[in-house]
Design a protein around this motif. Structure first.
Motif, PDB file in Angstrom:
ATOM      1  N   SER A 289     -28.598   1.491   4.546  1.00  0.00           N
ATOM      2  CA  SER A 289     -27.260   1.211   5.076  1.00  0.00           C
ATOM      3  C   SER A 289     -27.061   1.811   6.459  1.00  0.00           C
ATOM      4  CB  SER A 289     -26.184   1.753   4.122  1.00  0.00           C
ATOM      5  OG  SER A 289     -26.136   3.162   4.155  1.00  0.00           O
ATOM      6  N   LEU A 290     -27.834   2.863   6.778  1.00  0.00           N
ATOM      7  CA  LEU A 290     -27.692   3.532   8.071  1.00  0.00           C
ATOM      8  C   LEU A 290     -28.622   2.976   9.135  1.00  0.00           C
ATOM      9  CD1 LEU A 290     -27.550   7.228   6.762  1.00  0.00           C
ATOM     10  CD2 LEU A 290     -25.622   5.746   7.339  1.00  0.00           C
ATOM     11  N   THR A 291     -29.521   2.098   8.739  1.00  0.00           N
ATOM     12  CA  THR A 291     -30.556   1.636   9.673  1.00  0.00           C
ATOM     13  C   THR A 291     -30.507   0.134   9.938  1.00  0.00           C
ATOM     14  OG1 THR A 291     -32.124   1.460   7.822  1.00  0.00           O
ATOM     15  CG2 THR A 291     -32.121   3.520   9.063  1.00  0.00           C
ATOM     16  N   LYS A 292     -29.365  -0.485   9.658  1.00  0.00           N
ATOM     17  CA  LYS A 292     -29.253  -1.914   9.929  1.00  0.00           C
ATOM     18  C   LYS A 292     -27.818  -2.264  10.306  1.00  0.00           C
ATOM     19  CE  LYS A 292     -28.080  -3.466   5.239  1.00  0.00           C
ATOM     20  NZ  LYS A 292     -28.426  -4.372   4.118  1.00  0.00           N
ATOM     21  N   GLY A 293     -27.637  -3.447  10.832  1.00  0.00           N
ATOM     22  CA  GLY A 293     -26.297  -3.965  11.110  1.00  0.00           C
ATOM     23  C   GLY A 293     -25.629  -3.317  12.315  1.00  0.00           C
ATOM     24  N   GLN A 294     -24.336  -3.592  12.447  1.00  0.00           N
ATOM     25  CA  GLN A 294     -23.586  -3.134  13.613  1.00  0.00           C
ATOM     26  C   GLN A 294     -23.460  -1.621  13.692  1.00  0.00           C
ATOM     27  OE1 GLN A 294     -19.980  -5.148  14.818  1.00  0.00           O
ATOM     28  NE2 GLN A 294     -20.445  -6.888  13.481  1.00  0.00           N
ATOM     29  N   PHE A 295     -23.356  -0.968  12.536  1.00  0.00           N
ATOM     30  CA  PHE A 295     -23.261   0.492  12.574  1.00  0.00           C
ATOM     31  C   PHE A 295     -24.469   1.077  13.280  1.00  0.00           C
ATOM     32  CE2 PHE A 295     -24.316   4.690  10.903  1.00  0.00           C
ATOM     33  CZ  PHE A 295     -23.158   5.380  11.226  1.00  0.00           C
ATOM     34  N   HIS A 296     -25.661   0.651  12.857  1.00  0.00           N
ATOM     35  CA  HIS A 296     -26.888   1.193  13.424  1.00  0.00           C
ATOM     36  C   HIS A 296     -27.044   0.841  14.897  1.00  0.00           C
ATOM     37  CE1 HIS A 296     -31.234   0.831  14.464  1.00  0.00           C
ATOM     38  NE2 HIS A 296     -31.233   2.056  13.965  1.00  0.00           N
ATOM     39  N   SER A 297     -26.782  -0.389  15.253  1.00  0.00           N
ATOM     40  CA  SER A 297     -26.997  -0.808  16.642  1.00  0.00           C
ATOM     41  C   SER A 297     -26.006  -0.165  17.606  1.00  0.00           C
ATOM     42  CB  SER A 297     -26.916  -2.334  16.759  1.00  0.00           C
ATOM     43  OG  SER A 297     -25.642  -2.804  16.361  1.00  0.00           O
ATOM     44  N   HIS A 298     -24.896   0.341  17.071  1.00  0.00           N
ATOM     45  CA  HIS A 298     -23.872   0.932  17.937  1.00  0.00           C
ATOM     46  C   HIS A 298     -23.765   2.452  17.806  1.00  0.00           C
ATOM     47  CE1 HIS A 298     -21.889  -3.269  17.812  1.00  0.00           C
ATOM     48  NE2 HIS A 298     -22.592  -3.128  18.918  1.00  0.00           N
ATOM     49  N   ILE A 299     -24.751   3.089  17.124  1.00  0.00           N
ATOM     50  CA  ILE A 299     -24.732   4.553  17.010  1.00  0.00           C
ATOM     51  C   ILE A 299     -24.851   5.169  18.398  1.00  0.00           C
ATOM     52  CG2 ILE A 299     -26.052   6.575  16.278  1.00  0.00           C
ATOM     53  CD1 ILE A 299     -26.665   5.219  13.688  1.00  0.00           C
ATOM     54  N   LYS A 300     -23.918   6.041  18.728  1.00  0.00           N
ATOM     55  CA  LYS A 300     -23.918   6.703  20.031  1.00  0.00           C
ATOM     56  C   LYS A 300     -24.259   8.186  19.940  1.00  0.00           C
ATOM     57  CE  LYS A 300     -22.694   3.192  22.650  1.00  0.00           C
ATOM     58  NZ  LYS A 300     -22.656   2.128  21.621  1.00  0.00           N
ATOM     59  N   ALA A 301     -24.223   8.754  18.723  1.00  0.00           N
ATOM     60  CA  ALA A 301     -24.570  10.170  18.569  1.00  0.00           C
ATOM     61  C   ALA A 301     -24.890  10.470  17.113  1.00  0.00           C
ATOM     62  CB  ALA A 301     -23.422  11.071  19.044  1.00  0.00           C
ATOM     63  N   VAL A 302     -25.769  11.440  16.902  1.00  0.00           N
ATOM     64  CA  VAL A 302     -26.060  11.970  15.565  1.00  0.00           C
ATOM     65  C   VAL A 302     -25.618  13.434  15.566  1.00  0.00           C
ATOM     66  CG1 VAL A 302     -27.832  12.546  13.865  1.00  0.00           C
ATOM     67  CG2 VAL A 302     -28.003  10.423  15.186  1.00  0.00           C
ATOM     68  N   VAL A 303     -24.682  13.750  14.688  1.00  0.00           N
ATOM     69  CA  VAL A 303     -24.112  15.096  14.614  1.00  0.00           C
ATOM     70  C   VAL A 303     -24.623  15.807  13.364  1.00  0.00           C
ATOM     71  CG1 VAL A 303     -21.978  16.442  14.410  1.00  0.00           C
ATOM     72  CG2 VAL A 303     -22.030  14.367  15.850  1.00  0.00           C
TER      73      VAL A 303
END
Length: 342
Positions: free
Chosen positions: A130-144
């Protein structure tokens, strides 16, 4: 100037002012730099990532998301509750997420912020996907990485996935900045955090503030660790009931929590007022989920009926309870870092 104006817009919208170190941290992250943030408990480290998606969106003109790695279910739930109050969309993945349908919503970009444990983010399966596909993944700007001291304290055999967090660099877009947040970090811990997250010492900015708290005083008592050592607190509870000062007692094991809880319950069993109001509670890994939720929802309230919580380190990390007046360390913590965190 552009970043300054966007920060001012956020302040106006949410009716608060960024503190100097919050502003400095956000500005560095928006410039896509790895950042280590070491700020005292209560300073407002969460505010640093709460508004990142909106700020990145203003800068880039496109939908933006942030992945937050957090150590505890209680902490994730608490943060999501705060975000919901601000109308910032957020969710959690992992074993504490009963709705498997949230995967499609994440992929569709419905959430600005997604919380995950290291295990859920790194173990092959539904949640990692779920974290490595779709719009969420393509638009990740930071990992906290929230409560980043856990990388050094909880890695190894206890929670080995903390040693593998750098693997996330291979599954998020290139140049995504990593942000480590903590209230406690020695020089050696700082070096290990940089190493474990593959942060380059010369390319990573560390933003910190001395953790001195003038409102905190310490007292030490040599103890036999007999439950009777807390007779003073039991008497306080019997005398003052719901007016007893809020107290957290940190224990070194679940068994210690249970022993102290039973001692207090047996000591007040003839006082129906105290028993019926549930003035004492336990919080540890094996506590029933219903009871955990009751403590998390009730104890932070100013008029909470819960006055004493017997807990392991699983409770309190990152949870905001402004009117705590007493913390008791039942037995010595593993080290100064854990002592400071408690």
């Amino acid at each position: 100037m552009e970043i300054d104006s966007y920060l001012s817009e956020i302040e106006d919208k949410y009716m608060f002012e960024f503190k100097d170190k919050q502003r400095e941290s956000i500005e560095n992250i928006l410039q896509l730099n790895d950042t280590v943030v070491i700020l005292p408990t209560g300073y407002g480290k969460s505010r640093i990532y709460f508004h990142l998606p909106e700020l990145f969106e203003k800068l880039s003109g496109e939908k933006s998301t942030v992945l937050v790695i957090s150590p505890l279910q209680a902490l994730m739930k608490d943060q999501i509750s705060k975000l919901e109050q601000l109308n910032i969309s957020a969710t959690v993945v992992g074993e504490c997420q009963p709705d498997k349908g949230v995967v499609e919503n994440i992929a569709a970009g419905k959430y600005c912020i997604v919380f995950s444990s290291p295990e859920a983010a790194l173990t092959p399966g539904l949640w990692r996907t779920s974290l490595t596909k779709g719009q969420f993944h393509s638009h990740i700007k930071a990992v906290v990485i929230d409560e980043a001291h856990c990388i050094t304290q909880w890695g190894g055999e206890f929670r080995r996935h903390y040693d593998r967090l750098a693997e996330l660099r291979s599954v998020v877009p290139e140049k995504t900045p990593f942000v480590a947040l903590t209230a406690t970090s020695t020089k050696s811990m700082h070096s290990e955090i940089l190493k474990k997250l593959q942060m380059k010492p010369n390319g990573t900015k560390t933003i910190s503030k001395l953790p001195e708290r003038t409102n905190i005083t310490y007292s030490l008592k040599k103890s036999s660790k007999s439950v009777h050592e807390l007779e003073w607190l039991l008497k306080d509870l019997k005398t003052n009931s719901v007016k007893t000062k809020k107290t957290v007692i940190y224990c070194r094991s679940i068994l210690s929590c249970a022993d102290l809880f039973e001692y207090f319950v047996s000591g007040i069993e003839h006082n129906r007022d105290i028993l019926d109001n549930r003035l004492v509670a336990m919080y540890h890994r094996s506590t029933a989920e219903t009871n955990k939720n009751h403590v998390l929802n009730e104890f932070p309230n100013e008029d909470s009926t819960i006055r004493i919580v017997f807990a392991t380190v699983a409770f309190g990390m990152g949870v905001d309870i402004p009117d705590i007046e007493r913390v008791v360390h039942w037995g010595a913590p593993r080290g100064l870092e854990q002592f400071s965190q408690e």
